[in-house]
Design an enzyme around this catalytic site. Structure first.
Site, PDB file in Angstrom:
ATOM      1  N   TYR A   1       0.856  -1.176   0.000  1.00  0.00           N
ATOM      2  CA  TYR A   1       0.000   0.000   0.000  1.00  0.00           C
ATOM      3  C   TYR A   1       0.897   1.233   0.000  1.00  0.00           C
ATOM      4  CZ  TYR A   1      -3.570   3.354   1.405  1.00  0.00           C
ATOM      5  OH  TYR A   1      -4.404   4.433   1.443  1.00  0.00           O
TER       6      TYR A   1
ATOM      7  N   ASP B   1      -1.255  15.415   6.700  1.00  0.00           N
ATOM      8  CA  ASP B   1      -2.017  14.799   5.611  1.00  0.00           C
ATOM      9  C   ASP B   1      -3.278  15.609   5.335  1.00  0.00           C
ATOM     10  OD1 ASP B   1      -2.994  12.925   3.802  1.00  0.00           O
ATOM     11  OD2 ASP B   1      -3.696  11.545   5.351  1.00  0.00           O
TER      12      ASP B   1
ATOM     13  N   ASP C   1      -2.882   5.590  -2.685  1.00  0.00           N
ATOM     14  CA  ASP C   1      -3.876   6.514  -2.148  1.00  0.00           C
ATOM     15  C   ASP C   1      -3.872   7.773  -3.013  1.00  0.00           C
ATOM     16  OD1 ASP C   1      -5.279   8.311  -0.596  1.00  0.00           O
ATOM     17  OD2 ASP C   1      -4.090   8.007   1.222  1.00  0.00           O
TER      18      ASP C   1
ATOM     19  N   ASP D   1      -6.050  10.181  -2.732  1.00  0.00           N
ATOM     20  CA  ASP D   1      -6.801  11.214  -2.006  1.00  0.00           C
ATOM     21  C   ASP D   1      -8.125  11.523  -2.726  1.00  0.00           C
ATOM     22  OD1 ASP D   1      -4.929  11.312   0.010  1.00  0.00           O
ATOM     23  OD2 ASP D   1      -3.943  13.116  -0.692  1.00  0.00           O
TER      24      ASP D   1
ATOM     25  N   HIS E   1      -7.102   4.464  -4.940  1.00  0.00           N
ATOM     26  CA  HIS E   1      -8.428   4.827  -4.413  1.00  0.00           C
ATOM     27  C   HIS E   1      -8.623   6.328  -4.395  1.00  0.00           C
ATOM     28  CE1 HIS E   1      -7.062   5.714  -0.261  1.00  0.00           C
ATOM     29  NE2 HIS E   1      -6.378   4.581  -0.271  1.00  0.00           N
TER      30      HIS E   1
ATOM     31  N   GLU F   1     -11.274   9.252  -2.880  1.00  0.00           N
ATOM     32  CA  GLU F   1     -12.247   9.404  -1.789  1.00  0.00           C
ATOM     33  C   GLU F   1     -13.229  10.540  -2.031  1.00  0.00           C
ATOM     34  OE1 GLU F   1      -8.963   9.858   0.791  1.00  0.00           O
ATOM     35  OE2 GLU F   1      -9.347  11.970   1.220  1.00  0.00           O
TER      36      GLU F   1
ATOM     37  N   CYS G   1      -7.042  13.241   7.394  1.00  0.00           N
ATOM     38  CA  CYS G   1      -7.032  11.818   7.732  1.00  0.00           C
ATOM     39  C   CYS G   1      -8.450  11.354   8.010  1.00  0.00           C
ATOM     40  CB  CYS G   1      -6.145  11.579   8.955  1.00  0.00           C
ATOM     41  SG  CYS G   1      -6.413   9.961   9.706  1.00  0.00           S
TER      42      CYS G   1
ATOM     43  N   ARG H   1     -13.351   5.232  -2.169  1.00  0.00           N
ATOM     44  CA  ARG H   1     -13.370   5.317  -0.705  1.00  0.00           C
ATOM     45  C   ARG H   1     -14.468   6.283  -0.303  1.00  0.00           C
ATOM     46  NH1 ARG H   1      -8.385   7.440   3.203  1.00  0.00           N
ATOM     47  NH2 ARG H   1      -9.619   8.986   4.332  1.00  0.00           N
TER      48      ARG H   1
ATOM     49  N   GLU I   1     -14.351   4.001   4.994  1.00  0.00           N
ATOM     50  CA  GLU I   1     -13.397   4.552   5.961  1.00  0.00           C
ATOM     51  C   GLU I   1     -14.031   4.716   7.343  1.00  0.00           C
ATOM     52  OE1 GLU I   1     -10.565   4.735   6.843  1.00  0.00           O
ATOM     53  OE2 GLU I   1      -9.544   6.634   6.477  1.00  0.00           O
TER      54      GLU I   1
ATOM     55  N   ASN J   1      -9.230  -0.745   6.706  1.00  0.00           N
ATOM     56  CA  ASN J   1      -8.062   0.079   7.035  1.00  0.00           C
ATOM     57  C   ASN J   1      -7.717  -0.120   8.509  1.00  0.00           C
ATOM     58  OD1 ASN J   1      -6.198   2.123   7.462  1.00  0.00           O
ATOM     59  ND2 ASN J   1      -7.616   3.802   7.025  1.00  0.00           N
TER      60      ASN J   1
HETATM   61  C1  LIG Z   1      -5.274   5.346   4.789  1.00  0.00           C
HETATM   62  C2  LIG Z   1      -4.896   6.773   4.833  1.00  0.00           C
HETATM   63  O1  LIG Z   1      -5.693   7.502   3.919  1.00  0.00           O
HETATM   64  C3  LIG Z   1      -3.448   6.975   4.383  1.00  0.00           C
HETATM   65  O2  LIG Z   1      -3.162   8.040   3.825  1.00  0.00           O
HETATM   66  O3  LIG Z   1      -2.633   6.100   4.662  1.00  0.00           O
HETATM   67  C4  LIG Z   1      -5.024   7.411   6.251  1.00  0.00           C
HETATM   68  C5  LIG Z   1      -4.254   6.672   7.310  1.00  0.00           C
HETATM   69  C6  LIG Z   1      -4.060   7.420   8.604  1.00  0.00           C
HETATM   70  O4  LIG Z   1      -3.914   8.671   8.601  1.00  0.00           O
HETATM   71  O5  LIG Z   1      -3.984   6.783   9.654  1.00  0.00           O
HETATM   72  C7  LIG Z   1      -6.507   7.547   6.591  1.00  0.00           C
HETATM   73  O6  LIG Z   1      -7.090   8.591   6.252  1.00  0.00           O
HETATM   74  O7  LIG Z   1      -7.078   6.628   7.175  1.00  0.00           O
HETATM   75 MG   LIG Z   2      -4.816   8.974   2.865  1.00  0.00          MG
END
Ligand SMILES: C[C@](O)(C(=O)O)[C@H](CC(=O)O)C(=O)O
Ligand SMILES: [Mg+2]
Length: 297
Positions: A48, A62, A89, A91, A116, A118, A126, A161, A191, A213
């Site tokens: 991943y 993030d 990812d 986004d 993916h 979202e 996040c 997502r 999610e 996840n």
């Molecule tokens: C899966 C995720 O999108 C990621 O960017 O890895 C994050 C992981 C995280 O921040 O713990 C998510 O939004 O869940």
């Molecule tokens: Mg992410």
């Protein structure tokens, strides 16, 4: 030597075939290309490539600061180092539906097996934090339609997502998942599920693969692979876990230098030089040019 010998097209076909078995596929997050080698060496099913990790690696939160160019470059560096399929990812797709289409083609060119997109609004955050917002169904559907119509390799896995669970509940998440499947999504990433019954409810409602996840310090309990397989989950990701483990070890190492004036007590925790060279396949470089590996470790 140098890079994976499996082509991107083969990796995509392999991912499709693996999903068709119905077995749970385990995809730890590769925080760099080298860790992708380790994931392959340990017998996992794929890697991943996490947006949270790409951001954190750059010292950024993030929140949608990274660009498509940065994500594609990292996705390519990681994907080319492993024979395993990679799932990246993407986004929110980096913009409007037309940008989503360009994102898909760019990531396809980077050699990923899947990605993916979202349904969060920009700026995203996040999925396990509070205060998220999602776009309406129409916009979410347009993103997925654009993604699906843009791919050139029909085996490129387009996963949708949805982050709506945290805002409107599991019923809304199921409705949205169904709409996204109807829009052409090959798989669904629901999610921030609260518990196993919610994963199970999503699983029952749709007939495409479902991802769980298992990010730490988030909203979902850390279920075992057995528990997830038992409710019919098809892919589990551990997106930020290897980075968290590595950074935890790095912090302890730095504290040890401060406290003890040397890292001697930490050496048993370290990956050895020999093991690192094994992962790098150093010997193959020597077979190519015998002056490369003319020392012992
Ligand atoms: C899966 C995720 O999108 C990621 O960017 O890895 C994050 C992981 C995280 O921040 O713990 C998510 O939004 O869940
Ligand atoms: Mg992410």
């Amino acid at each position: 030597m140098l890079y994976a010998t499996t082509t991107a097209a083969e990796k995509r076909a392999n991912l499709r075939a693996a999903l068709a078995t119905g077995e749970l596929l385990r995809l730890p997050g590769a925080f760099n290309p080298l860790s992708a080698r380790l994931i392959q060496d340990k017998g996992f099913d794929g890697v991943y490539i996490s947006g949270a990790v790409i951001s954190a690696d750059l010292g950024l939160p993030d929140i949608g600061l990274t660009t498509l160019t940065e994500v594609a470059a990292r996705a390519q560096q990681i994907s080319r180092m492993t024979d395993l399929p990679s799932l990246v990812d993407a986004d929110t797709g980096f913009g409007e539906p037309m940008n989503v289409a360009r994102t898909v083609q760019t990531l396809e060119d980077a050699g990923v097996a899947g990605l993916h997109i979202e349904d969060q609004v920009n700026p995203k955050r996040c999925g396990h934090l509070d205060g998220k917002a999602v776009v309406d169904s129409d916009t979410a559907i347009k993103r997925i339609r654009a993604a699906v119509s843009a791919r050139r390799d029909p085996n490129l896995l387009i996963m949708a997502r949805t982050d709506i669970r945290a805002l409107d509940g599991i019923g809304a998440a199921i409705d949205r998942a169904k709409q996204l499947v109807d829009a052409g999504a090959d798989a669904i990433f629901p999610e921030a599920m609260a518990d196993l019954t919610e994963f199970e409810a999503v699983r029952r409602a749709i007939d495409v693969p479902v991802l769980a996840n298992m990010t730490e310090f988030g909203k979902s309990e850390l279920f075992t692979t057995r528990q997830l397989a038992d409710v019919g989950i098809n892919i589990v990701i551990y997106p930020v876990s290897l980075l968290r483990l590595a950074m935890g070890a790095a912090e302890r190492g730095l504290d040890t230098i401060n406290a003890e004036g040397s890292l001697a007590s930490r050496v048993p925790d370290m990956q050895t030089r020999a093991r690192l060279y094994e992962l790098l396949d150093y010997e193959s470089y020597n077979a190519f040019d015998s002056s490369v590996f003319n020392f012992t470790v």
